[in-house]
Design an enzyme around this catalytic site. Structure first.
Site, PDB file in Angstrom:
ATOM      1  N   GLN A  17      90.603  13.743  38.472  1.00  0.00           N
ATOM      2  CA  GLN A  17      91.152  15.153  38.632  1.00  0.00           C
ATOM      3  C   GLN A  17      90.475  16.577  38.013  1.00  0.00           C
ATOM      4  O   GLN A  17      90.403  17.448  38.546  1.00  0.00           O
ATOM      5  CB  GLN A  17      92.808  14.985  38.067  1.00  0.00           C
ATOM      6  CG  GLN A  17      93.259  16.494  38.486  1.00  0.00           C
ATOM      7  CD  GLN A  17      94.886  16.533  38.103  1.00  0.00           C
ATOM      8  OE1 GLN A  17      95.465  17.555  38.145  1.00  0.00           O
ATOM      9  NE2 GLN A  17      95.610  15.612  37.954  1.00  0.00           N
ATOM     10  N   GLU A 140      94.602  12.278  31.248  1.00  0.00           N
ATOM     11  CA  GLU A 140      95.503  13.490  31.005  1.00  0.00           C
ATOM     12  C   GLU A 140      96.579  13.441  30.039  1.00  0.00           C
ATOM     13  O   GLU A 140      96.486  14.119  28.955  1.00  0.00           O
ATOM     14  CB  GLU A 140      96.381  13.463  32.468  1.00  0.00           C
ATOM     15  CG  GLU A 140      97.528  14.664  32.419  1.00  0.00           C
ATOM     16  CD  GLU A 140      97.225  15.915  32.407  1.00  0.00           C
ATOM     17  OE1 GLU A 140      96.677  16.334  33.332  1.00  0.00           O
ATOM     18  OE2 GLU A 140      97.497  16.718  31.534  1.00  0.00           O
ATOM     19  N   ASP A 169      94.039  17.883  32.750  1.00  0.00           N
ATOM     20  CA  ASP A 169      93.127  17.544  33.828  1.00  0.00           C
ATOM     21  C   ASP A 169      92.817  19.030  34.551  1.00  0.00           C
ATOM     22  O   ASP A 169      91.686  19.621  34.198  1.00  0.00           O
ATOM     23  CB  ASP A 169      93.707  16.860  34.757  1.00  0.00           C
ATOM     24  CG  ASP A 169      93.525  15.362  34.108  1.00  0.00           C
ATOM     25  OD1 ASP A 169      92.825  15.013  33.491  1.00  0.00           O
ATOM     26  OD2 ASP A 169      94.232  14.300  34.820  1.00  0.00           O
ATOM     27  N   GLY A 248     109.993  33.866  20.856  1.00  0.00           N
ATOM     28  CA  GLY A 248     109.948  35.221  20.176  1.00  0.00           C
ATOM     29  C   GLY A 248     111.229  36.000  20.629  1.00  0.00           C
ATOM     30  O   GLY A 248     112.200  35.556  20.503  1.00  0.00           O
ATOM     31  N   GLY A 249     110.904  37.224  21.298  1.00  0.00           N
ATOM     32  CA  GLY A 249     111.833  38.192  21.587  1.00  0.00           C
ATOM     33  C   GLY A 249     112.785  37.890  22.746  1.00  0.00           C
ATOM     34  O   GLY A 249     113.587  38.773  23.246  1.00  0.00           O
TER      35      GLY A 249
HETATM   36  N1  COA Z   1      76.092   5.406  41.365  1.00  0.00           N
HETATM   37  C1  COA Z   1      75.780   4.716  40.499  1.00  0.00           C
HETATM   38  N2  COA Z   1      76.628   4.560  39.437  1.00  0.00           N
HETATM   39  C2  COA Z   1      77.591   5.542  39.226  1.00  0.00           C
HETATM   40  C3  COA Z   1      77.921   6.515  40.298  1.00  0.00           C
HETATM   41  C4  COA Z   1      77.115   6.571  41.397  1.00  0.00           C
HETATM   42  N3  COA Z   1      77.306   7.605  42.395  1.00  0.00           N
HETATM   43  N4  COA Z   1      79.008   7.348  39.809  1.00  0.00           N
HETATM   44  C5  COA Z   1      79.537   6.904  38.709  1.00  0.00           C
HETATM   45  N5  COA Z   1      78.558   5.715  38.231  1.00  0.00           N
HETATM   46  C6  COA Z   1      78.748   4.959  37.044  1.00  0.00           C
HETATM   47  C7  COA Z   1      78.594   5.891  35.700  1.00  0.00           C
HETATM   48  O1  COA Z   1      76.907   5.831  35.743  1.00  0.00           O
HETATM   49  C8  COA Z   1      78.969   4.607  34.677  1.00  0.00           C
HETATM   50  O2  COA Z   1      78.025   3.773  34.452  1.00  0.00           O
HETATM   51  P1  COA Z   1      77.694   3.295  32.768  1.00  0.00           P
HETATM   52  O3  COA Z   1      79.035   3.310  32.264  1.00  0.00           O
HETATM   53  O4  COA Z   1      77.246   1.771  33.076  1.00  0.00           O
HETATM   54  O5  COA Z   1      76.660   4.019  32.301  1.00  0.00           O
HETATM   55  C9  COA Z   1      80.154   4.230  35.430  1.00  0.00           C
HETATM   56  O6  COA Z   1      80.032   4.458  36.877  1.00  0.00           O
HETATM   57  C10 COA Z   1      81.473   4.437  35.183  1.00  0.00           C
HETATM   58  O7  COA Z   1      81.697   5.852  34.845  1.00  0.00           O
HETATM   59  P2  COA Z   1      82.885   6.448  33.770  1.00  0.00           P
HETATM   60  O8  COA Z   1      83.125   7.746  34.071  1.00  0.00           O
HETATM   61  O9  COA Z   1      82.830   6.061  32.488  1.00  0.00           O
HETATM   62  O10 COA Z   1      84.146   5.742  34.545  1.00  0.00           O
HETATM   63  P3  COA Z   1      85.397   5.016  34.109  1.00  0.00           P
HETATM   64  O11 COA Z   1      86.303   4.724  35.170  1.00  0.00           O
HETATM   65  O12 COA Z   1      85.344   3.760  33.388  1.00  0.00           O
HETATM   66  O13 COA Z   1      86.290   6.035  33.200  1.00  0.00           O
HETATM   67  C11 COA Z   1      87.040   8.276  32.780  1.00  0.00           C
HETATM   68  C12 COA Z   1      86.850   7.057  33.755  1.00  0.00           C
HETATM   69  C13 COA Z   1      87.820   9.362  33.517  1.00  0.00           C
HETATM   70  C14 COA Z   1      88.104   7.580  31.708  1.00  0.00           C
HETATM   71  C15 COA Z   1      86.036   8.653  32.256  1.00  0.00           C
HETATM   72  O14 COA Z   1      85.205   9.013  33.222  1.00  0.00           O
HETATM   73  C16 COA Z   1      86.313   9.738  31.189  1.00  0.00           C
HETATM   74  O15 COA Z   1      86.695   9.763  30.102  1.00  0.00           O
HETATM   75  N6  COA Z   1      85.720  11.060  31.711  1.00  0.00           N
HETATM   76  C17 COA Z   1      85.620  12.193  30.607  1.00  0.00           C
HETATM   77  C18 COA Z   1      87.155  12.823  30.864  1.00  0.00           C
HETATM   78  C19 COA Z   1      87.656  12.871  31.862  1.00  0.00           C
HETATM   79  O16 COA Z   1      87.094  13.762  32.972  1.00  0.00           O
HETATM   80  N7  COA Z   1      88.941  12.180  32.080  1.00  0.00           N
HETATM   81  C20 COA Z   1      89.529  12.159  33.497  1.00  0.00           C
HETATM   82  C21 COA Z   1      90.265  13.488  33.719  1.00  0.00           C
HETATM   83  S1  COA Z   1      91.105  13.433  35.155  1.00  0.00           S
END
Ligand code: COA
Length: 416
Positions: A17, A140, A169, A248-249
């Site tokens: 998100q 989130e 998010d 506040g107010g």
């Molecule tokens: N082709 C190949 N690999 C891809 C890709 C693509 N098109 N898109 C994503 N990937 C890979 C990434 O390179 C990563 O690989 P690695 O860990 O081996 O280096 C893997 O997919 C996983 O990515 P990640 O973003 O860590 O996914 P996740 O599902 O484990 O975690 C979150 C999800 C949201 C928790 C994490 O992305 C995060 O903390 N993001 C930052 C904060 C955030 O935006 N939170 C969500 C708010 S809605």
């Protein structure tokens, strides 16, 4: 009508998100947003909380409108080559991977800068660079807890509570959009791109700054007069949860209206704005309070504020929330019915303004989404359906100079 961000090309490496909310906003305003997704799977929200089997979930469609979708495995050599070409001709790359994922893919900020010195790389992470939790993956509610929202939301006798509003998010995505537009403006004069980073913790905290204000007031004087704990309850040394208190107010509370026993949303939010005291008394038939020194000032009212709310609830007993607001608005009293999502979805004003938009999707038919909350006098923001997974892959590759034979081979190898 041309759109202000037309000509800005964005590589949208976002998912879930926070990132998608940012790039969707930029797409609405005219940017060419190319959503890069893993072949076969795509953004996890395409399949999360599905209401129609096999069709992109509303979670995805409501955060990815007006974008193009390119499937690309960026961990293959061919995928990296395609991404390199895209970087060379784009303006912005937005990502919200887990910490370090873009670097592990081989696209460090230094490398991207070498490929395209004008590139703006915009990132969302849970915590900011250098923070002792910088390695954490974050969703989130984690951010709401880390940013001070949860400890200050809810009721005094209950646990920390998260808000339904996506403070971690979508709110972070909106901060990132401001950062990107600022960096684009800077590039107009310097010609150089830069890294823009927003953390979810910081974005939540930015919306909770009044609670940091309250912590400092509490440290100094030991109480917070606008909280329901004052003057009859107790304060500790941390900002308490204030329930539905207004600040506040303008003390306020959620008050019961006719039908509250069976309708969970038969309530209004009622605000006692200082200078509206006389109109409030007139509206609820308590004229004798207007000049009574026990009631005339906000300070005088504070110790009996819940008795006052109780009196107003008596007055509300035979009125629906809509009838009540229709009376109170004539007295210039800030108030609102507590609206359910069902009521919001059907609200004619929200439909007319485009804030609730009905959108066509190739596989699901029409669905409702939240349109642009920002209105422009010279631009009508048109919301289009979200793309199917890989819908624009061939089109984007052709644009990068790939022949149809090369594109077929990339499909064959599942690079795209
Ligand atoms: N082709 C190949 N690999 C891809 C890709 C693509 N098109 N898109 C994503 N990937 C890979 C990434 O390179 C990563 O690989 P690695 O860990 O081996 O280096 C893997 O997919 C996983 O990515 P990640 O973003 O860590 O996914 P996740 O599902 O484990 O975690 C979150 C999800 C949201 C928790 C994490 O992305 C995060 O903390 N993001 C930052 C904060 C955030 O935006 N939170 C969500 C708010 S809605």
């Amino acid at each position: 009508m041309s759109k202000p961000l037309e000509g800005i090309k964005i590589i949208d490496f976002t998912h879930v998100q926070a990132g998608p909310a940012c790039t969707q906003l930029l797409a609405w305003f005219g940017a060419d947003v190319i959503k890069v997704e893993r072949p076969g799977a795509g953004d996890v929200t395409r399949s999360q909380l599905r209401d129609i089997p096999g069709v992109d979930a509303l979670y995805f469609t409501m955060l990815n409108s007006n974008k193009r979708s390119l499937t690309l495995d960026t961990k293959t050599p061919e995928g990296k080559e395609i991404l390199t070409k895209l970087i060379k001709e784009s303006d912005v790359l937005v990502e919200n991977f887990g910490p370090g994922a873009l670097d592990r893919m081989g696209f460090t900020w230094e490398h991207i800068k070498e490929l395209n010195p004008g590139m703006i790389v915009a990132s969302v992470k849970g915590f900011s660079d250098g923070h002792h939790y910088e390695d954490l993956k974050v969703y989130e509610n984690v951010a709401q807890c880390a940013g001070g929202a949860a400890s200050t939301t809810g009721f005094d006798d209950g646990p920390p509570t998260v808000s339904a509003a996506a403070l971690g998010d979508s709110n972070t995505g909106m901060h990132l959009a401001i950062g990107i537009l600022t960096a684009l403006r800077a590039r107009d004069t310097t010609g150089k791109g830069q890294k823009v980073a927003v953390s979810m913790q910081d974005s939540v905290l930015n919306l909770c700054r009044v609670k940091l204000r309250d912590q400092q007031r509490l440290d100094r004087v030991g109480y917070l007069e606008e909280y329901p704990q004052y003057p009859h309850g107790k304060f500790s040394d941390v900002v308490p949860r204030g329930g539905n208190a207004g600040g506040g107010g303008q003390p306020g509370w959620v008050l019961k209206c006719k039908g509250w026993e069976t309708d969970p949303n038969a309530y209004i939010y009622f605000t006692i704005q200082g200078h509206a005291w006389a109109p409030i008394c007139r509206a609820i038939g308590k004229e004798e309070w207007i000049d009574d020194p026990a009631y005339t000032t906000a300070i005088a009212r504070q110790d009996k504020i819940f008795d006052i709310f109780g009196t107003i609830e008596e007055w509300l007993k035979d009125k629906t929330k809509f009838e009540a607001v229709d009376i109170l608005r004539k007295f210039d009293i800030p108030c609102s019915p507590v609206l359910s999502m069902k009521e919001i979805a059907a609200d004619p004003s929200l439909r007319a303004s485009g804030t609730i938009a009905e959108v066509e999707h190739k596989e699901r038919g029409t669905y409702l989404t939240v349109g642009s909350p920002i209105k422009f006098s010279d631009m009508k923001v048109e919301i289009k359906g979200s793309p199917l997974l890989g819908e624009h892959t061939d089109e984007v590759l052709e644009g990068l100079g790939y022949s149809s034979k090369e594109i077929a081979a990339l499909h064959e190898k599942r690079v795209v």
